[in-house]
Design an enzyme around this catalytic site. Structure first.
Site, PDB file in Angstrom:
ATOM      1  N   ASN A   1       4.953   7.516   0.469  1.00 12.51           N
ATOM      2  CA  ASN A   1       3.497   7.474   0.384  1.00 12.51           C
ATOM      3  C   ASN A   1       3.005   6.040   0.421  1.00 12.51           C
ATOM      4  OD1 ASN A   1       0.815   8.822  -0.345  1.00 12.51           O
ATOM      5  ND2 ASN A   1       1.010   7.246  -1.931  1.00 12.51           N
ATOM      6  N   GLU A   2       2.033   5.793   1.292  1.00 14.47           N
ATOM      7  CA  GLU A   2       1.401   4.483   1.431  1.00 14.47           C
ATOM      8  C   GLU A   2       2.444   3.368   1.492  1.00 14.47           C
ATOM      9  OE1 GLU A   2      -3.025   5.531  -0.239  1.00 14.47           O
ATOM     10  OE2 GLU A   2      -1.731   4.333  -1.542  1.00 14.47           O
TER      11      GLU A   2
END
Length: 430
Positions: free
Chosen positions: A155-156
């Site tokens: 994530n990110e």
């Protein structure tokens, strides 16, 4: 205006923010330091670990057909090289419950929190993280193969570089405490900059001691500043994980997610805006060109002038997070990403932190109307996940940021769906 049944319309959560009692993670340790930068502890969070069936039922009742959630590495591998089969079975049950209810599970293998042991070994600045993450991805995929169609590895993945830019800016502003606090809204994650310099230093030293690291500057959690080498390590870890996943089950669609701003500029800001977009997105393209999809996450915009990002140019009201309420940001970012990334795109996070649910409803309507236009234009947009399914633990900011489509009374853990959950569900064909 309705999306067809093949479009994934859902909501997202992250394990540490909703499950509770994630005692093997680096975040749990940092929350419980004497001089922690966290305004409060996650504790039992919103007890999603035990109440996931109720939460998925509410998602389904609203008409949604997909759920993005993360598997917690610290639960699966609490000690280096030792797998916890009971915890793996828990996540299989979550996946199976989704499938039994016609909900598409989109699974994230790493959403910010890491096993504490990983940080003691150099964390996300150590080359060893690549093989550790590859091994973990292989193990999980061997258990979810045949059940899961979509996996976000990290994530990110660009968050560490964004944190590096934030910390560099803070260092330059150290003598002006009020200006430092105003920088909290420059990243799309809950950070707390309200401590004075002495408190921050104490926290850094205690963190280093907790992970048995001599130099506080070398503590490499995922939401900490990256060196250029550390930024590249995240991409190497992603590529190794993608290859491991495909080796187990080639049918799984694999991608990562990026934290992106709608980068805009006024006259004189063109070069600064170009560099900002390259830092956030363009320089990652060589490492994601083999991915099946790109997870796009955007909450707001940044406007650049000749001196850099200038928040005084923003005209909209601020959200609880301190950045501008700007629903068209996600639409503009999807269009821009589609120009350069040729795979499918999924909006893996988008939403607003506000106590005004009527405004959240309008935010959803504005964003989804614009995204429907993107599809009409021929962009391969496969899904939209609102952040977040539940009001939850927004990292260093604690529970005060209300992003959720469902509110939670943390004394009783009673769930109350907001009207925004129903509004989101109204955008998909029955």
């Amino acid at each position: 205006m309705l999306f067809n049944k093949d479009f994934m319309l859902g909501a997202a959560t992250a394990a540490h923010q909703v499950e509770g009692n994630n005692v093997g993670s680096d975040y749990w340790i940092m929350e419980n330091l004497e001089h922690s930068v966290f305004v409060e502890k996650s504790g039992s969070a919103v007890d999603h670990y035990n109440r996931y069936e109720e939460d998925i039922d509410l998602l389904k009742k609203a008409g949604l057909n997909a759920y993005r959630f993360s598997i917690e590495w610290a639960r699966i591998e609490p000690v280096e090289g030792q797998w916890n089969e009971k915890e793996m079975e828990h996540y299989i049950k979550v996946i199976d419950y989704c499938l039994a209810n016609g909900i598409e599970p989109v699974v994230t293998y790493h959403h910010f929190s890491s096993p504490a042991w990983l940080i003691t070994k150099g964390g996300w600045e150590s080359p060893d993280v690549v093989r550790y993450f590859e091994r973990y991805a292989k193990y999980v995929t061997e258990h979810v193969a045949g059940k899961v169609k979509y996996v976000c590895t990290i994530n990110e993945a660009n968050m560490r570089l964004q944190m590096a830019f934030l910390i560099k800016d803070i260092t330059e502003r150290m003598s002006k405490q009020s200006e430092i606090q105003n920088q909290e809204g420059s990243v799309q994650v809950g950070v707390n900059l309200s401590q004075n310099q002495s408190q921050m230093m104490m926290s850094m030293m205690e963190t280093a001691k907790a992970f048995n690291i001599d130099d506080p500057r070398k503590v490499a959690n995922f939401v900490s500043q990256a060196s250029e080498e550390g930024d590249l390590l995240v991409m190497k870890a992603h590529n190794a994980a993608r290859n491991a996943i495909k080796a187990v089950d080639s049918s799984i669609q694999v991608g990562l997610t990026l934290s992106l701003h709608d980068i805009q500029c006024v006259d004189g800001g063109e070069e600064n805006a170009k560099k900002a977009w390259d830092d956030e997105f363009t320089h990652y393209l060589p490492y994601i060109e083999k991915d099946d999809f790109l997870g796009v996450q955007c909450y707001t915009r940044k406007i650049f002038d000749a001196n850099g990002a200038n928040s005084t140019l923003e005209t909209g009201p601020k959200t609880q997070m301190g950045y501008e309420d700007y629903p068209m940001g996600i639409v503009n970012v999807v269009r821009r990403c589609a120009e350069e990334f040729k795979g499918a795109i999924i909006v893996t996070e988008n939403g607003i932190a506000t106590s005004d649910d009527e405004r959240r409803c309008e935010f959803i309507k504005e964003a989804l109307t614009g995204l429907n236009d993107c599809i009409t234009e021929g962009i391969k947009l496969k899904g939209y996940f609102a952040w977040s399914l539940l009001d939850n633990f927004e990292w260093q900011k604690g529970f005060s940021m209300t992003f959720g489509l469902i509110s939670v009374d943390r004394n009783t853990m009673e769930r109350t769906p907001k009207n925004s959950l129903k509004v989101l569900g109204s955008f998909i064909e029955a």
